[in-house]
Design a protein around this motif. Structure first.
Motif, PDB file in Angstrom:
ATOM      1  N   LEU A  74     -11.005  16.740 -16.558  1.00 32.95           N
ATOM      2  CA  LEU A  74     -10.703  17.470 -15.328  1.00 32.95           C
ATOM      3  C   LEU A  74      -9.201  17.564 -15.082  1.00 32.95           C
ATOM      4  CD1 LEU A  74     -12.430  18.861 -13.154  1.00 32.95           C
ATOM      5  CD2 LEU A  74     -12.178  16.807 -11.748  1.00 32.95           C
ATOM      6  N   LEU A 132     -10.027  12.167  -6.475  1.00 37.24           N
ATOM      7  CA  LEU A 132      -9.165  13.311  -6.756  1.00 37.24           C
ATOM      8  C   LEU A 132      -8.120  13.437  -5.662  1.00 37.24           C
ATOM      9  CD1 LEU A 132     -11.815  16.075  -7.649  1.00 37.24           C
ATOM     10  CD2 LEU A 132     -10.830  14.331  -9.148  1.00 37.24           C
ATOM     11  N   LEU A 158     -14.868  12.032 -14.892  1.00 34.36           N
ATOM     12  CA  LEU A 158     -13.714  12.888 -14.607  1.00 34.36           C
ATOM     13  C   LEU A 158     -12.973  13.303 -15.878  1.00 34.36           C
ATOM     14  CD1 LEU A 158     -12.242  10.947 -11.542  1.00 34.36           C
ATOM     15  CD2 LEU A 158     -13.762  12.937 -11.512  1.00 34.36           C
ATOM     16  N   LEU A 163      -5.720  12.993 -10.728  1.00 35.61           N
ATOM     17  CA  LEU A 163      -6.880  12.113 -10.691  1.00 35.61           C
ATOM     18  C   LEU A 163      -6.461  10.725 -10.240  1.00 35.61           C
ATOM     19  CD1 LEU A 163      -8.592  13.005 -14.107  1.00 35.61           C
ATOM     20  CD2 LEU A 163      -8.761  14.194 -11.908  1.00 35.61           C
ATOM     21  N   CYS A 209     -11.656   5.428  -7.895  1.00 36.45           N
ATOM     22  CA  CYS A 209     -11.708   6.747  -8.528  1.00 36.45           C
ATOM     23  C   CYS A 209     -11.797   7.859  -7.491  1.00 36.45           C
ATOM     24  CB  CYS A 209     -12.913   6.835  -9.463  1.00 36.45           C
ATOM     25  SG  CYS A 209     -12.616   6.103 -11.068  1.00 36.45           S
TER      26      CYS A 209
END
Length: 232
Positions: free
Chosen positions: A50, A118, A47, A109, A116
């Protein structure tokens, strides 16, 4: 030629049934969700970078209708449900490989010690949707200034005014933050099938964020009649 896709994660959202889930992203800003990444794709390094993006593309599967297969022609709701169109000229979920593509707002995030994933908003994804890939949205490449679409699809959907009966005010006060906006924005789009759009006074129900919401359409728009938590 064939290929095997493996889901990198799953969507957890307040849209718990197809009825009421927006037909496109970008229509219900209050709709939030979490993309929970699965091992081995829940690696924080995957990630990295991002967080600089405001929006991302999600490639996902229409899991709720996968068993129904695909159809060469479909009847898009935006065309009233009566006109047929080729499946490749539509965004119907009844597609050869059952894949969907949505651009959604990235709110942040989720990194260790949390699992983990989004945090997303302004989406059109059913709870439990498998996600196969994530890509950053690039305005210069993904929003061609000369892009065109059929007039029926290009027009922004009409929104109805939404009001809440006094009897539902206590339930709204007890609901999580953002719930009232979610109900208002979802029902303003009038999720009824096209053949029901001319009816007034008929009660309907939709499941949103763990609540059963009863509502109807009359000459003044949408009235929310009842809100009650769903048994878990």
């Amino acid at each position: 030629m064939s290929a095997t896709l493996e889901a990198i994660g799953v969507i957890r959202s307040g849209f718990e049934q197809r009825f009421g889930t927006p037909r496109q992203p970008g229509l219900v800003p209050a709709a939030t969700a979490v993309l929970q990444l699965r091992p081995p794709y829940d690696e924080p390094a995957a990630l990295r970078g991002l967080e600089a993006c405001s929006h991302v593309w999600l490639l996902f599967g229409f899991h709720a209708v996968a068993a129904r297969g695909w159809r060469p022609t479909v009847r898009p709701p935006r065309l009233g449900g009566n006109r047929r169109l080729g499946v490749f000229a539509s965004r119907s979920p009844f597609r050869p490989n059952g894949l969907g593509l949505s651009v959604v707002r990235l709110q942040g995030l989720l990194l260790p010690p949390a699992p983990c994933g989004l945090r997303l908003a302004d989406h059109d994804l059913l709870d439990g949707t498998p996600v196969y890939d994530i890509k950053p949205y690039l305005p210069y490449a993904d929003a061609p200034p000369d892009a065109q679409a059929p007039a029926a699809f290009a027009a922004v959907p009409e929104r109805l005014p939404v009001r809440f009966a006094e009897a539902v005010r206590p339930a709204l006060a007890a609901a999580p933050a953002g719930f009232e906006a979610l109900v208002r924005e979802t029902l303003a789009l009038d999720p009824r099938p096209a053949y029901r759009r001319g009816e007034h006074g008929r009660p309907h129900g939709v499941q949103l964020a763990g609540h059963e919401v009863r509502w109807m359409v009359d000459e003044g728009g949408v009235e929310v009649l009842e809100i009650r938590p769903m048994a878990r």
